[in-house]
Structure formats: structure tokens, C-alpha cells
Design an enzyme around this catalytic site. Structure first.
Site, short mmCIF file in Angstrom:
data_model
loop_
_atom_site.label_atom_id
_atom_site.label_comp_id
_atom_site.label_asym_id
_atom_site.label_seq_id
_atom_site.Cartn_x
_atom_site.Cartn_y
_atom_site.Cartn_z
N TYR A 171 0.81 -1.04 0.07
CA TYR A 171 -0.33 0.01 0.04
C TYR A 171 1.11 1.41 0.10
CZ TYR A 171 0.44 0.66 4.39
OH TYR A 171 1.08 1.09 5.93
N CYS A 172 0.30 2.63 -0.95
CA CYS A 172 1.52 3.33 -0.54
C CYS A 172 -0.17 4.30 0.03
CB CYS A 172 1.66 4.21 -1.94
SG CYS A 172 -0.02 4.04 -3.52
N GLY A 173 0.27 5.68 -0.69
CA GLY A 173 -1.18 6.57 -0.39
C GLY A 173 -2.28 6.81 -1.27
N GLY A 183 -2.40 4.27 -4.10
CA GLY A 183 -2.68 3.08 -4.21
C GLY A 183 -2.40 3.13 -5.88
N TRP A 211 -3.00 4.07 1.32
CA TRP A 211 -3.43 4.93 2.94
C TRP A 211 -4.92 5.52 3.21
CZ3 TRP A 211 -2.26 3.89 7.11
CH2 TRP A 211 -2.05 5.23 8.37
#
Length: 126
Positions: free
Chosen positions: A82-84, A86, A111
């Protein structure tokens, strides 16, 4: 929300054509099972330091390809990135798949979706 450049968005869409995504609720249902996937935060160090998903491992997009085989030598290990939002996680998942990882997912919405779902968050002690 950050406005992304068209070239970046095209790169992400290309990666997403090869990467499977998982919703936060589906991941949470898996996380307590015997074959629970490892949750990997690919955000930058300063994003991780502010707060992150409970029980996540931090391997930022800048180093994940370099360090993933040391942390997860079995290419069948289930991984959720995961990141901020996607996007970076889709790019990283695509790279890991090209490295031979066979069970990589990107967390849909990243996130922001994690927080919106009320999923558990770890924050640094201040």
C-alpha cells in the site's frame, strides 16, 4: 488530493492492467488467517513516520526491489502493498511480479482507504 501528471497516470494504468488489487475489508478478513499476507507500506520514510497500518512492514518504493528478496525469499509469499492512494503500490507490485513474485496485491485506495475504513493505525510515540 494530489494532482498527478498524465505520464505518471498512464504508467500507473499500465501497471494496474497486470496487478490485482484488494479492498481494505477483504484484506482485514484475511489478516488473521493462517496464510495471512504480509502488509508492506511502500510510502516514503516521512509518510511512514507520521502513521502507518498496524503490523505493516516498511519497504519504500525506492528500496523494495533491492530488499524484498532478503525479507521474503519465497516468491510465493502472499504480499499486499500500500501507498497513499494505490498508485505507487501498483507500480511496486508490477515490479515485484516481474521479479518472479507470484502472489502480490496492491491495496485499492491505499492509505486513504485504510483510514476511511477505520482499520488499525500505528502512530509514533511523541
Amino acid at each position: 488530493m494530489k494532482q498527478h501528471a498524465p505520464g505518471f497516470l498512464a504508467l500507473v494504468e499500465d501497471a494496474k492492467s497486470r496487478v490485482r488489487e484488494i479492498e481494505v475489508t477483504a484484506f482485514l478478513a484475511l489478516r488473521d488467517g493462517a496464510d495471512a499476507p504480509a502488509l508492506i507500506d511502500v510510502r516514503e520514510d516521512h509518510e511512514w513516520a507520521q502513521a502507518h497500518a498496524t503490523d505493516a512492514l516498511h519497504l519504500s518504493k525506492g528500496i523494495i526491489e533491492r530488499d524484498i528478496e532478503e525479507r521474503f525469499p519465497d516468491h510465493d509469499t502472499p504480499l499486499v502493498l500500500y501507498c497513499g492512494g494505490g498508485f505507487r503500490s501498483a507500480l511496486a507490485a508490477d515490479a515485484l511480479q516481474r521479479m518472479g513474485y507470484r502472489n502480490v496485491l496492491s491495496l485499492a485506495g491505499g492509505w486513504r482507504a485504510w483510514q476511511a475504513a477505520g482499520a488499525p493505525i500505528a502512530t509514533p510515540e511523541r
